[in-house]
Structure formats: C-alpha cells, structure tokens
Design a protein around this motif. Structure first.
Motif, PDB file in Angstrom:
ATOM      1  N   ALA A 152      -5.312  -4.461  16.603  1.00 60.82           N
ATOM      2  CA  ALA A 152      -5.038  -4.565  15.166  1.00 60.82           C
ATOM      3  C   ALA A 152      -5.491  -3.318  14.420  1.00 60.82           C
ATOM      4  CB  ALA A 152      -5.716  -5.808  14.589  1.00 60.82           C
ATOM      5  N   TRP A 153      -6.601  -2.710  14.847  1.00 57.47           N
ATOM      6  CA  TRP A 153      -7.029  -1.445  14.218  1.00 57.47           C
ATOM      7  C   TRP A 153      -5.948  -0.383  14.385  1.00 57.47           C
ATOM      8  CZ3 TRP A 153     -10.550  -2.278  10.953  1.00 57.47           C
ATOM      9  CH2 TRP A 153     -11.724  -2.987  11.214  1.00 57.47           C
ATOM     10  N   LEU A 154      -5.376  -0.318  15.577  1.00 60.84           N
ATOM     11  CA  LEU A 154      -4.339   0.691  15.821  1.00 60.84           C
ATOM     12  C   LEU A 154      -3.097   0.418  14.985  1.00 60.84           C
ATOM     13  CD1 LEU A 154      -3.292   3.159  17.353  1.00 60.84           C
ATOM     14  CD2 LEU A 154      -2.581   1.624  19.201  1.00 60.84           C
ATOM     15  N   ARG A 155      -2.672  -0.832  14.911  1.00 60.54           N
ATOM     16  CA  ARG A 155      -1.485  -1.151  14.096  1.00 60.54           C
ATOM     17  C   ARG A 155      -1.741  -0.835  12.629  1.00 60.54           C
ATOM     18  NH1 ARG A 155      -1.869  -6.270  16.021  1.00 60.54           N
ATOM     19  NH2 ARG A 155      -1.176  -7.216  14.066  1.00 60.54           N
ATOM     20  N   ALA A 156      -2.907  -1.199  12.138  1.00 60.53           N
ATOM     21  CA  ALA A 156      -3.225  -0.921  10.731  1.00 60.53           C
ATOM     22  C   ALA A 156      -3.219   0.574  10.460  1.00 60.53           C
ATOM     23  CB  ALA A 156      -4.582  -1.523  10.371  1.00 60.53           C
ATOM     24  N   ALA A 157      -3.806   1.357  11.372  1.00 66.00           N
ATOM     25  CA  ALA A 157      -3.800   2.817  11.206  1.00 66.00           C
ATOM     26  C   ALA A 157      -2.380   3.331  11.149  1.00 66.00           C
ATOM     27  CB  ALA A 157      -4.565   3.481  12.359  1.00 66.00           C
ATOM     28  N   GLY A 158      -1.509   2.826  12.040  1.00 69.17           N
ATOM     29  CA  GLY A 158      -0.120   3.264  12.048  1.00 69.17           C
ATOM     30  C   GLY A 158       0.611   2.918  10.774  1.00 69.17           C
ATOM     31  N   TYR A 159       0.364   1.741  10.234  1.00 66.57           N
ATOM     32  CA  TYR A 159       1.056   1.323   9.008  1.00 66.57           C
ATOM     33  C   TYR A 159       0.579   2.127   7.799  1.00 66.57           C
ATOM     34  CZ  TYR A 159       2.453  -2.683  11.892  1.00 66.57           C
ATOM     35  OH  TYR A 159       2.972  -3.481  12.878  1.00 66.57           O
ATOM     36  N   PHE A 160      -0.711   2.412   7.719  1.00 68.36           N
ATOM     37  CA  PHE A 160      -1.185   3.298   6.648  1.00 68.36           C
ATOM     38  C   PHE A 160      -0.532   4.682   6.788  1.00 68.36           C
ATOM     39  CE2 PHE A 160      -5.100   0.542   6.189  1.00 68.36           C
ATOM     40  CZ  PHE A 160      -4.920   0.259   4.843  1.00 68.36           C
ATOM     41  N   GLY A 161      -0.438   5.165   8.009  1.00 72.48           N
ATOM     42  CA  GLY A 161       0.196   6.457   8.234  1.00 72.48           C
ATOM     43  C   GLY A 161       1.660   6.463   7.831  1.00 72.48           C
ATOM     44  N   THR A 162       2.366   5.378   8.134  1.00 71.04           N
ATOM     45  CA  THR A 162       3.777   5.265   7.754  1.00 71.04           C
ATOM     46  C   THR A 162       3.937   5.235   6.242  1.00 71.04           C
ATOM     47  OG1 THR A 162       4.255   4.068   9.807  1.00 71.04           O
ATOM     48  CG2 THR A 162       5.847   3.841   8.015  1.00 71.04           C
ATOM     49  N   ALA A 163       3.014   4.605   5.553  1.00 74.58           N
ATOM     50  CA  ALA A 163       3.080   4.515   4.087  1.00 74.58           C
ATOM     51  C   ALA A 163       3.083   5.890   3.435  1.00 74.58           C
ATOM     52  CB  ALA A 163       1.901   3.697   3.561  1.00 74.58           C
ATOM     53  N   LEU A 164       2.405   6.854   4.049  1.00 71.89           N
ATOM     54  CA  LEU A 164       2.247   8.169   3.421  1.00 71.89           C
ATOM     55  C   LEU A 164       3.569   8.893   3.209  1.00 71.89           C
ATOM     56  CD1 LEU A 164      -0.957   9.498   5.208  1.00 71.89           C
ATOM     57  CD2 LEU A 164      -0.756   8.571   2.897  1.00 71.89           C
ATOM     58  N   ALA A 165       4.613   8.511   3.957  1.00 71.62           N
ATOM     59  CA  ALA A 165       5.911   9.168   3.774  1.00 71.62           C
ATOM     60  C   ALA A 165       6.471   8.950   2.372  1.00 71.62           C
ATOM     61  CB  ALA A 165       6.913   8.660   4.822  1.00 71.62           C
ATOM     62  N   GLY A 166       5.990   7.934   1.658  1.00 69.35           N
ATOM     63  CA  GLY A 166       6.484   7.665   0.307  1.00 69.35           C
ATOM     64  C   GLY A 166       5.491   7.959  -0.792  1.00 69.35           C
ATOM     65  N   VAL A 167       4.339   8.527  -0.459  1.00 76.88           N
ATOM     66  CA  VAL A 167       3.261   8.629  -1.436  1.00 76.88           C
ATOM     67  C   VAL A 167       3.601   9.547  -2.599  1.00 76.88           C
ATOM     68  CG1 VAL A 167       2.036  10.541  -0.305  1.00 76.88           C
ATOM     69  CG2 VAL A 167       0.751   8.838  -1.634  1.00 76.88           C
ATOM     70  N   ASP A 168       4.416  10.575  -2.379  1.00 77.99           N
ATOM     71  CA  ASP A 168       4.689  11.526  -3.461  1.00 77.99           C
ATOM     72  C   ASP A 168       5.647  10.978  -4.506  1.00 77.99           C
ATOM     73  OD1 ASP A 168       3.333  14.252  -3.169  1.00 77.99           O
ATOM     74  OD2 ASP A 168       3.939  13.809  -1.128  1.00 77.99           O
ATOM     75  N   ALA A 169       6.183   9.789  -4.280  1.00 81.25           N
ATOM     76  CA  ALA A 169       7.007   9.125  -5.296  1.00 81.25           C
ATOM     77  C   ALA A 169       6.181   8.193  -6.172  1.00 81.25           C
ATOM     78  CB  ALA A 169       8.132   8.336  -4.619  1.00 81.25           C
TER      79      ALA A 169
END
Length: 400
Positions: A77-94
């Motif tokens: 679960a730690w690994l999945r959570a890290a991956g999902y936070f990382g995926t979120a960053l693709a939209g952060v500049d909007a």
C-alpha cells in the motif's frame, strides 16, 4: 491502441503507465480504472484532486496495516500510494497555488516511498551521492540473498518521472533477477529540482561519473558489472554519459533518443519553429506567450515540461533544449547498448533507429509492437514483454 482513458494525450498516457505498474505491485487495476473513469474529461486540477484523494486513502490503509503488523499489506500500500501521488503531479500546474500543491503532494509521495523502501526485505539503504559540493539523494535496493558483490543497475529517470515509477519500470525486475539497484535523482529530477533547486544539464556524464565513483567504492557492488538504464528522456542521458564514462559494462536506452528537442517541436508547428530559427527572441516569446495565455491546459503542460530547465523565456528554453543532442559524441560510445524502439513512439519517433545507426560499438535494437500489447513510449502496458527481452539481454552481457 485506439481506446483512450482520457481526452488529454498526456493524461491518457499517465493512466497507461499506472496500469502497467500493477505488474510490479505499483498500482491496483481497479483503483486506477475507477479514477480514470472519474477524470476522463477533467482538466488538470480535477486530475490532481482525484489522484491525491486516492493516494491519501491508500496511504491511510498502509498506516492501518502497519499498525496491525501486516507488513506485506502495508508495504504494497505504501508503494501504491507513492505511485498515485506521483501520478497526481502531472496535473499540478493547472491548480490554484501550484507551488503549495506540489510541495504537499511531493512530500507525501516521498514519505510513502520511504516507508515502502524501509519495508522492503532487506530494507533499502538511503544514500547521498557526492556531486559538485552537494549530493544527489538515492535508494540502494538489494535482493534477499547474500551480501557478496553483485551486478548493479543504475536507473536514470526521465524528465519528470517519480522514483516510484523508476522502481516499477526497472528497479523491481532487476532486483528480482539478482541485481543491486540504485534509484537516484539527478539535476532537474524530482527531489533535486523541487527541494534543492538544481536544474537539468546536457552533459550527463558529469552526473553518472560521480555515481560510478560512489558505487565502485562499495564492497557490495561488483565494479566490473555496472549496468546503466534510462527511461524516457533517460534515452538521451544514457548514451550521452556512455560517450565519456567507460566503466559501464552494458546499458539500455528506453527509447533511443538523439535530439531531445524533437519532442517539443511537433506541438509547436513549423511556423513557430521558423520564427525561433530566425533568432527573433522577442517575437517568438510574444507569439508563444499569446498562445499559452489563450489555452490554460497548454500553458499548464508547458510549465510542467519547462520546470526542470529553470528558464522562463520560451525562446531561451528551446535554445537550451537544442543543446541536448548525442549526435556529436555518438562515435565515442563503445559500451554495449540495447535500444528500444516501440511502435507508436510519440516523443522521438524514428530516433531509436538513428541512434542505432550512429553507434560504432556493439548495440542491439529491440522493437515492441502493438500486436503484442507493448507499443507506445516506454511500453507502458507491455511490462512483462519488456522485462523478459531487456533483462535477458542484460544477463547475457554481465552474467546476471
């Protein structure tokens, strides 16, 4: 692959990467598809909100499992959570206040990956690699067996990939085959950029040589069996470094890249390119500035891709990117190099073959196709096929 998970090309690709990471426990297919369904036509802010919500939820599960002593459930679960936070960053500049949102999500991403790394068996070692009066942070993973010197894979990430993706794409399959694995952030990559303000540089040998110096000084690393592999823009970093650093026994460029700037111009068009080539900096910045002001989604993408270079002027930025070419030094590369050439490569189409043709030393071109489910940039949904071909080749080179 004609089916799309999102109307935005980049977000569609990010979903494919997340789905592919499930092969190495980096995501759950159901969780990814649930978010993909929710944000299929959403903008970057909606993307960021949906993925961080999922990441927080999975992080909470990890904490609950850890509190009950459920080590494997917590680790995954730690690994999945890290991956999902990382995926979120693709939209952060909007997002509104993107700097604060990025700091919040990135800090959570690294905290989750740190917990995963400590829960790995044996626990990964946090390392700091000396670099030009500072250091580059990394993680050194090892397989469960033995403490003897082992072949070691240096993973070079791309322009914006999180460390969790570097693990699922290259780190995990290497450890499973008996390699030690170094994941690290170089200049312009994630923690070096977000936390230390260090931007990209074209002469990546100045990054890899300190890494090699560090690893060859360790008794648990077989200095004669160092392997270097690059993801995405790492397909430029790797051959560039190999032209000068000759202590690497074998290397992988996924995919092959000759000129980094080739990934920028198709989105800008021939007229803007002609204006840039004319040398009229003010006119180029004015025209492109108007286009970005008229298209918030394009502007957010531009900010995200420009961030690692640390250059505000579009003209100056593209002038800098034009320096990132391996062509002048390709003739110096003698290390055996495997170059991937996926069907449907959208950032650097045709570059893999050009790199292969330019090399004087031993090399192999490996194609991945849509028919086998392994097409597109970095083969996001063909991970089993990728691992078998690439690591079988590496094992043949270094006796892994």
């Amino acid at each position: 692959m004609t089916f799309r998970f999102h109307q935005d090309e980049q977000f569609d690709y990010e979903i494919r990467v997340a789905l592919g990471s499930a092969w190495q426990h980096g995501a759950d297919v159901g969780e990814v598809l649930a978010v993909a369904s929710a944000v299929g036509d959403g903008d970057g802010a909606a993307w960021f909100a949906a993925w961080t919500e999922l990441a927080h939820r999975v992080r909470g599960r990890a904490e609950e499992c850890a509190g009950r002593g459920r080590v494997v459930s917590a680790r995954d679960a730690w690994l999945r959570a890290a991956g999902y936070f990382g995926t979120a960053l693709a939209g952060v500049d909007a997002c509104a206040d993107p700097g604060a949102r990025l700091a919040e999500a990135f800090t959570a991403h690294r905290e989750c990956f740190d917990r995963f790394a400590r829960a790995w068996e044996p626990a990964a070692e946090r390392v700091e690699i000396p670099y030009e009066g500072m250091s580059m942070p990394g993680y050194l993973f090892a397989p469960p067996r033995g403490r003897e010197p082992l072949p070691t894979l240096i993973v070079t990430n791309g322009s914006d990939g999180p460390v969790s993706s570097a693990w699922t794409l290259l780190g995990a399959p290497a450890v499973a085959r008996g390699y030690r694995v170094l994941l690290f952030d170089g200049p312009g990559q994630q923690s070096m950029l977000f936390e230390r303000g260090t931007t990209f540089r074209p002469d990546w040998e100045q990054v890899i040589t300190p890494v090699v110096d560090y690893l060859t000084g360790r008794p648990d690393v077989d200095a004669g069996r160092l392997v270097l592999a690059g993801i995405s823009q790492g397909g430029y970093w790797v051959p560039r470094a190999l032209a000068f650093e000759h202590r690497i026994a074998a290397a992988v460029a996924d995919p092959g890249v000759v000129d980094v700037a080739e990934s920028w111009w198709p989105h800008l068009g021939p007229e803007l390119r002609a204006l840039w080539e004319s040398g009229d900096r003010a006119a180029f910045d004015g025209v492109l500035g108007q286009a970005l002001a008229a298209d918030p989604a394009l502007a957010a993408t531009w900010r995200w891709r420009a961030k690692p270079y640390g250059i505000d002027s579009p003209y100056d930025l593209l002038t800098e990117v034009a320096r990132y070419t391996v062509e002048p030094v390709a003739g110096r590369i003698t290390t055996p190099l495997l170059i991937t050439d996926p069907e449907g490569e959208r950032f650097w189409p045709g570059a893999a073959q050009r790199l292969y043709d330019a090399l004087p030393g031993p090399r192999e071109l490996v194609r991945f196709t849509a028919a086998e489910g392994a097409s597109l940039h970095c083969e996001p949904l063909g991970r089993a096929v990728f691992e078998q071909r690439v690591f079988d080749w590496l094992d043949g080179q270094v006796g892994g």
